[in-house]
Scaffold this motif. Sequence first.
Motif: not given
Length: 420
Positions: A354-355, A362-365, A170-172
Motif C-alpha cells: 500500500v505505501p 506507512t510501512l510501520l503502520g 490509524g495513528d500509525l
Amino acid sequence: MQNQIFELQYALDTFYFLMCGALVMWMAAGFTMLEAGLVRSKNTVEILTKNIALFATACTMYMICGYAIMYDGNLFLSGIAGTEALVADALATSAENGFDGDAVYSAASDFFFQVVFVATCMSIVSGAVAERMKLWSFLLFAVVMTGVIYPLEGSWTWGGKAVFGLFSLGDLGFSDFAGSGIVHMAGAAAALSGVLLLGARKGKYGPNGEIRAIPGANLPLAALGTLILWMGWFGFNGGSVLKLGDIASANAVAVVFLNTNAAAAGGAIGALIIARIIFGKADLTMLLNGALAGLVAITAEPSTPSALQATLFGMVAGVIVVLSILVLDKIKIDDPVGAISVHGVAGLFGLLIVPLTNPAATLLGQIAGAATIFTWVFISSLTVWSIIKFVIGLRISEEEEYQGADIAECGMEAYPEFIR
C-alpha cells in the motif's frame, strides 16, 4: 435546491451501496462453487450446506452483536430507528449551510454492505477445513467468529477504536481500503488455526513425507466459482469508495473497477507462467488461485495505483500464491482449496505494498496492522476451536471421512446416480 441535490445524492449513494452489497453477497455463490469444485464428490453436499448456513449465521450474528461491537450501532435492539431523524437533520443542515458533498446513505444500506463482508471472511475458513471437519463444529465457530472475533478487529481498523484501548492503528499510518487484511487475512488466520488442530486429510501425505494430490471432482464448477468471485469483487472494492453521486467519486469508482480487474488478470497470468515453469503444464487450479490472489492483493488499495501497477502487483501475487501453496504442502498444512495462501499470504502482500502508491500509509503502520489482525484472530480462533474440540470434537471419524461428509453430516449425496 440544496435539499433536492441532497435527496438525489442520498438516493444514488444508497442505491449504489445496496447494489455493491448485492454483488458481494453473490460472492457467496462463488465461494460455494469454487469449494464444491475443488473437493471430492462425496463431500459436495456438506460444502453447499456449510456455505449457505455460514452466510445465514453471519447475517444473524452481525445483526445481534457484531455491528454494535464494530461501529456502536445496535440494529438488533433499535432496528433502523433514527434513520428518518438522521435524514431530517442532514436536510436541515444542508438547507442552512449548503450541502458539502460528503457520502450520505441509508443506515440500513451501510449494515447490509458491512454484513456481506463478514460472511466473506467466514467463507474463507470453509474451504481450508473442508472434507474432515464436523459441520456443527464449524457452525459453532462461525457464531463466535462473525459475532465477536471479526467485529473486534474491525472496530480497531475501520471502526477507528484503539486496540484494547492501548494504541490506534490509524495513528500509525495503517490503511486497508477494502479489507486485504481486515477481511481476507483475518479469514486465513482463523482457517490456519483450525487446520493446525484438525490435521491433514487421510491419505494426503505418505509415511515418507510424500505429497499425494487429491483432485477436485468438478473443475468446471471451480472455474465458474472463480469467475463469479471476480465479478463480485467489483462490488467488494467499488462499494468501498462509499459514494458515487459526484464527479470525483464516479471517477474514483471507475479507477477502482479498472485496477481490480487489472490485478486479477495479472494474478492469473503470473500464476499460469510460474506453474508452467515449475510443473511443465498449465495448471488450472493454480490459474484460478492466481486470479484470486491478485484480487486479494489489490483490495488493500485499489484507488491509487495506475492500471499497469495494479497488473504488476497482481502478477507478483499470482507467483507468490503458487509458491505459498507448495510450501504449505511441504510442511504438511493441508488446505484443499488454497485459501490460506490466497487470502492470507496474498492479503499480507497487499497490505505491505500500500505505501508504494498511497503516501498516507506507512510501512510501520501496515506491519503493525497486519500483526494485530493476525495475532488477535489466530489466537482467539485457536482458543475457540480448542474449546469446541474438547466439548464436541472437530473432526469426523476416519470411517465417515472415507465414506464422505455428505452421508455422515447431511445424509444425502450430491450425485446419487454416480457410483464412487
